[in-house]
Design an enzyme around this catalytic site. Structure first.
Site, mmCIF file in Angstrom:
data_model
loop_
_atom_site.group_PDB
_atom_site.id
_atom_site.type_symbol
_atom_site.label_atom_id
_atom_site.label_comp_id
_atom_site.label_asym_id
_atom_site.label_seq_id
_atom_site.Cartn_x
_atom_site.Cartn_y
_atom_site.Cartn_z
ATOM 1 C CB SER A 13 -1.006 0.048 1.169
ATOM 2 O OG SER A 13 -1.955 -0.982 1.057
ATOM 3 C CG ASP A 37 0.967 -7.790 -5.880
ATOM 4 O OD1 ASP A 37 1.899 -8.007 -5.097
ATOM 5 O OD2 ASP A 37 0.169 -6.840 -5.776
HETATM 6 N N1 LIG Z 1 0.286 8.812 -4.154
HETATM 7 C C1 LIG Z 1 -0.890 8.295 -3.769
HETATM 8 N N2 LIG Z 1 -1.812 9.079 -3.204
HETATM 9 C C2 LIG Z 1 -2.987 8.568 -2.815
HETATM 10 N N3 LIG Z 1 -3.344 7.277 -2.926
HETATM 11 C C3 LIG Z 1 -2.473 6.453 -3.479
HETATM 12 C C4 LIG Z 1 -1.192 6.910 -3.921
HETATM 13 N N4 LIG Z 1 -0.523 5.849 -4.402
HETATM 14 C C5 LIG Z 1 -1.334 4.790 -4.275
HETATM 15 N N5 LIG Z 1 -2.508 5.145 -3.724
HETATM 16 C C6 LIG Z 1 -3.630 4.233 -3.421
HETATM 17 O O1 LIG Z 1 -3.174 3.318 -2.426
HETATM 18 C C7 LIG Z 1 -3.616 1.983 -2.699
HETATM 19 C C8 LIG Z 1 -2.421 1.066 -2.841
HETATM 20 O O2 LIG Z 1 -1.658 1.497 -3.962
HETATM 21 P P1 LIG Z 1 -0.757 0.483 -4.791
HETATM 22 O O3 LIG Z 1 -1.534 -0.724 -5.198
HETATM 23 O O4 LIG Z 1 -0.093 1.290 -5.851
HETATM 24 O O5 LIG Z 1 0.305 0.074 -3.667
HETATM 25 P P2 LIG Z 1 1.370 -1.111 -3.643
HETATM 26 O O6 LIG Z 1 2.552 -0.580 -2.905
HETATM 27 O O7 LIG Z 1 1.623 -1.623 -5.025
HETATM 28 O O8 LIG Z 1 0.627 -2.196 -2.768
HETATM 29 P P3 LIG Z 1 0.781 -3.808 -2.716
HETATM 30 O O9 LIG Z 1 2.247 -4.100 -2.484
HETATM 31 O O10 LIG Z 1 -0.075 -4.202 -1.552
HETATM 32 O O11 LIG Z 1 0.297 -4.353 -4.020
HETATM 33 C C9 LIG Z 1 -4.455 2.077 -3.959
HETATM 34 O O12 LIG Z 1 -5.808 2.153 -3.578
HETATM 35 C C10 LIG Z 1 -3.998 3.385 -4.616
HETATM 36 O O13 LIG Z 1 -5.011 3.974 -5.392
#
Ligand SMILES: Nc1ncnc2c1ncn2[C@@H]1O[C@H](COP(=O)(O)OP(=O)(O)OP(=O)(O)O)[C@@H](O)[C@H]1O
Length: 185
Positions: A13, A37
């Site tokens: 996240s 993932d």
């Molecule tokens: N800069 C940002 N500002 C606000 N919300 C964000 C931002 N970046 C990501 N999000 C939101 O946070 C959530 C998680 O984002 P994302 O899937 O890109 O994270 P991740 O690090 O790839 O997570 P995971 O490792 O669990 O897959 C999503 O709902 C996304 O829309």
């Protein structure tokens, strides 16, 4: 020619996949987004016995690292979206990837905001990001970092893309390999 690897590391996240998607929009040429993932999703969905699960997960991560190395070795530019929450994962990548071609990116986000996102997306176990929080950045060395707490994925991607042509050497991976005593390439 070996492909470049933009390696996004951060907790669940923290916004890695969002930044990766934006990177593919702003970077020139064909790039591949390879999220860890996706490799978990490739596995059969049948439930795995608890005693076999650690081994299955370990093989999935090891296979993912080798798949990324294979794509880059064939000359493909790759965006990696991974969580370095265990020491062996970084050690494995240090052995496999050409260190001059890796741009290691720390994707930061405050714990409070990460937990808010975790609750609102609802597809990750509660507390996952908090459990990873202290560990993912433990190696402490990056080529470039971004903080998604208040910066949009698009702005983070633009900053990483702007850094790419001017990245200094030795790279973070070269420095980490030297510290870890990994043999030269
Ligand atoms: N800069 C940002 N500002 C606000 N919300 C964000 C931002 N970046 C990501 N999000 C939101 O946070 C959530 C998680 O984002 P994302 O899937 O890109 O994270 P991740 O690090 O790839 O997570 P995971 O490792 O669990 O897959 C999503 O709902 C996304 O829309």
């Amino acid at each position: 020619m070996h492909g470049r690897i933009i390696f996004l590391n951060g907790t669940s996240s923290s916004g890695k996949s969002s930044v990766a998607r934006e990177l593919l929009r702003v970077l020139d040429g064909p790039w591949f987004h390879m999220p860890v993932d996706a490799f978990h999703r490739m596995r059969t969905s049948r439930e795995i016995d608890a005693d076999r699960l650690p081994d299955v997960l370990h093989r999935t991560w090891r296979g993912y690292h080798r798949a990324v190395a294979g794509m880059a070795a064939a000359g493909n530019d790759v965006v990696v979206d991974h969580v370095l929450s265990e020491e062996w994962r970084l050690a494995d990548c240090l052995e496999l990837f050409d260190p001059r071609e890796v741009v290691l990116v720390g994707v930061r986000c405050s714990l409070e905001e990460t937990e808010r996102r975790e609750r609102s997306r609802g597809d990750r176990p509660a507390g996952l990001a908090a459990r990873q929080y202290a560990r993912v950045h433990a190696h402490g060395v990056y080529d470039v970092e971004c903080d998604t707490t208040t910066t949009s994925p698009a702005d983070c991607a633009r900053a990483i893309a702007a850094f790419l042509p001017h990245r200094p050497f030795p790279t973070a991976f070269e420095r980490l390999r030297a510290t870890a005593g990994v043999g030269g390439r």
